[in-house]
Design an enzyme around this catalytic site. Structure first.
Site, PDB file in Angstrom:
ATOM      1  N   SER B  54      -1.389  -1.792   4.509  1.00 24.99           N
ATOM      2  CA  SER B  54      -1.637  -2.535   5.519  1.00 24.99           C
ATOM      3  C   SER B  54      -3.104  -2.059   5.832  1.00 24.99           C
ATOM      4  O   SER B  54      -3.687  -0.950   5.573  1.00 24.99           O
ATOM      5  CB  SER B  54      -0.586  -2.155   6.523  1.00 24.99           C
ATOM      6  OG  SER B  54       0.629  -2.785   6.360  1.00 24.99           O
ATOM      7  N   HIS B  56      -5.454  -4.429   6.002  1.00 24.23           N
ATOM      8  CA  HIS B  56      -6.360  -5.655   5.289  1.00 24.23           C
ATOM      9  C   HIS B  56      -6.418  -6.839   5.741  1.00 24.23           C
ATOM     10  O   HIS B  56      -6.466  -7.860   5.165  1.00 24.23           O
ATOM     11  CB  HIS B  56      -6.178  -5.379   3.549  1.00 24.23           C
ATOM     12  CG  HIS B  56      -6.328  -4.087   3.127  1.00 24.23           C
ATOM     13  ND1 HIS B  56      -7.648  -3.266   3.391  1.00 24.23           N
ATOM     14  CD2 HIS B  56      -5.571  -3.263   2.384  1.00 24.23           C
ATOM     15  CE1 HIS B  56      -7.368  -2.221   2.814  1.00 24.23           C
ATOM     16  NE2 HIS B  56      -6.127  -2.244   2.122  1.00 24.23           N
ATOM     17  N   HIS B 218     -11.125   0.704   1.940  1.00 24.72           N
ATOM     18  CA  HIS B 218     -10.142   1.716   2.592  1.00 24.72           C
ATOM     19  C   HIS B 218     -10.969   2.628   3.223  1.00 24.72           C
ATOM     20  O   HIS B 218     -10.596   3.978   3.367  1.00 24.72           O
ATOM     21  CB  HIS B 218      -9.437   2.468   1.411  1.00 24.72           C
ATOM     22  CG  HIS B 218      -8.494   1.561   0.549  1.00 24.72           C
ATOM     23  ND1 HIS B 218      -8.922   0.919  -0.533  1.00 24.72           N
ATOM     24  CD2 HIS B 218      -7.314   0.907   1.082  1.00 24.72           C
ATOM     25  CE1 HIS B 218      -7.721   0.220  -0.858  1.00 24.72           C
ATOM     26  NE2 HIS B 218      -7.045   0.279   0.151  1.00 24.72           N
TER      27      HIS B 218
END
Lengths: 204, 334
Positions: B54, B56, B218
């Site tokens: 999660s 994104h 990330h």
């Protein structure tokens, strides 16, 4: 000889170590990963502890480790889940169904578990991964459990000058140099926990 | 840290509860973390399933619906979901035609989807996997885990979903998905680091007046740090890097799909301005933009910055791109 209760205590000690060091693992994961190694492992080992407390402890050491491995795969996610899960599942499988295992059998089984991790991740020592702690750690099991814990810790420290070639840290290239690998650090905790339950006299 | 959350531990669950409330057309299993298109099994179609960490959003759950994904599995923040989720999703959407797993190239996603594919195959499902790896910032792939999967994921999911919607068989859907990945490249730029809820602090320090080139999604730092540049200069670097690789895999003047993707904290005002520069650079290279998409689609929490993804598109890909889609985050033609 070691029985299932010994392995349950090992997993409980590993969970306690992860709980103690979760913030540090996450901190190490911050510059070269995505700052969640501690919280991910904590979630996994908390589930392992719950699984081993909720159910009657499996009668065989191998079954304890396989249950722990499956639980990690189902709860951790990321790369750590499959890698730690594979380490424990394969070690557990290698131990077979005996109710008691010798230290030599455990050493042999752990070598197989580490081999499975290397195959799954396609990594080798020197790539700045958990293998840099696991490989020297398991090799030192021939001497003593305490020696294995220390060798794994030294292995984790030795990842500082390495350049990462696997996992998310590899995307940093040269910039991964100078940071201790969080996976190697948590692997050292796992072998340190084993030393603590096997040779409590030499407690740190 | 100031975040609109209840706690770092419940952030994903809370978001799924909200998604369920906002989108009754989706079947959201909050507990098991699987988002399924309600009519997934009604059409006798190939299932298209994706998932990933999660953070994104709207990727991937925002792309579940007619014409795109059949189901999505959200993991913890920036952490791959676990195999149980993918197996459950595959079982929920399979109607005998097989299931395609769309996997971004990150070690965690690759390993968990690999385990899930094995488990689903043991249950008798036909599974194909396509790996998305479009990020040109990662060049020395011999010494890394390979190119990262970023913006091209949206292209792959849209084209594969459209093909499945048309009734294409699994092998065909998978082949198209692979072709789209092979024809797509991306480059990302960060103007700030992002803050994960678990850590509560920026994942790296980016001093004022500097930017980070070649980032992923990330919060990991990129390949190079430079003094701040204008949108025009950034577009030249990003598009230049993408085109350099794209020319090796298709006609240099062929039409492209273009995605200018915000990382989460960059306003549309800036993204459209940036797209103008992207279009200008592409025109300068004689590359026609067949279709363009500008917005926040593959984000990195609260990171400021953007990525550019280009896909060399043939007529079939363009037709499938234009095909109707109705999801929470992408919809046209329906």
């Amino acid at each position: 000889m070691r029985d299932a209760e010994f392995f349950r205590r090992w997993m409980a000690a590993a969970a306690a170590a992860v709980e103690r060091e979760a913030d540090r693992l996450t901190e190490l994961d911050s510059p070269i990963g995505d700052a969640d190694h501690g919280s991910n492992l904590l979630r996994g080992f908390t589930a392992v502890r719950a699984a081993l407390e909720a159910e009657p402890v499996p009668a065989a050491p191998g079954a304890v480790l396989q249950l722990a491995g499956r639980t990690l795969i189902s709860t951790v996610g990321g790369a750590s889940g499959p890698l730690y899960g594979t380490l424990l599942r394969h070690t557990g499988k290698a131990l077979g169904e005996s109710a008691q295992v010798s230290d030599a059998e455990l050493r042999e089984a752990l070598s197989e578990g580490v081999g499975a991790v290397a195959r799954l991740g396609g990594a080798a020592p020197g790539d700045k991964t958990m293998l840099d702690a696991l490989v020297p750690g398991v090799a030192a099991l021939g001497t003593s459990y305490r020696a294995a814990g220390s060798a794994a810790e030294d292995g984790a420290l030795a990842t500082v000058p390495m350049r990462a070639r696997k996992g998310r840290a590899s995307y940093l290239g040269e910039r991964s140099i100078g940071h201790q690998d969080p996976g190697a650090t948590s692997s050292a905790l796992l072998l340190g926990a084993l030393a603590d339950v096997a040779e409590p006299a030499g407690a740190r | 840290m100031r975040m609109l959350i209840n706690s770092p531990q419940t952030v994903v669950t809370d978001a799924l509860r909200g998604m369920a409330a906002a989108h009754p057309e989706l079947d959201v299993d909050v507990e098991r973390r699987v988002v399924v298109r309600r009519d997934a099994r009604a059409g006798g179609r190939v299932g298209v399933v994706s998932g990933g960490g999660s953070g994104h959003e709207p990727l991937h759950a925002g792309f579940v619906g007619p014409g795109m994904l059949s189901a999505a599995c959200p993991g913890e923040v920036f952490t791959s979901p676990v195999p149980d989720q993918m197996v459950r999703a595959a079982a929920a959407v399979d109607c005998g035609q097989g299931v395609l797993f769309v996997v971004k190239n990150y070690t965690g996603d690759v390993l968990n989807f690999e385990m899930a594919a094995e488990l689903a195959a043991e249950d008798g499902l036909r599974i194909e996997r396509v790996l998305v790896d479009d990020d040109v910032a990662v060049t020395d792939s011999l010494f890394t885990a390979g190119r990262r999967g970023t913006g091209a994921t949206l292209f792959v999911e849209k084209i594969a979903g459209a093909a499945a919607e048309e009734g294409a068989p699994l092998e065909r859907v998978a082949a198209l998905a692979r072709r789209v990945d092979e024809c797509s490249r991306s480059f990302g730029v960060a103007l700030s680091a992002c803050t994960t809820p678990a850590k509560g602090a920026p994942t790296f320090d980016l001093p004022d007046g500097e930017l980070e080139l070649g980032i992923g999604i990330h919060g990991e730092p990129g390949r190079e740090r430079r003094p701040m540049m204008s949108a025009r200069e950034i577009a030249e670097v990003a598009v230049g890097a993408v085109l350099e690789e794209l020319t090796q895999i298709g006609p240099a003047d062929g039409p492209v799909l273009a995605l200018v993707n915000g990382m989460g904290a960059t306003p549309l005002l800036e993204l459209y301005g940036f797209h103008a520069e992207v279009a200008r650079v592409l025109a300068g290279h004689g590359v026609p933009v067949a279709r363009a998409l500008v917005g926040n689609y593959v984000t990195s929490l609260d990171m400021a910055g953007c990525s550019v993804t280009l896909c060399r598109a043939d007529e079939e890909v363009l037709r499938l791109w234009d095909a109707p889609v109705r999801t929470a985050a992408l919809r046209w033609g329906l």
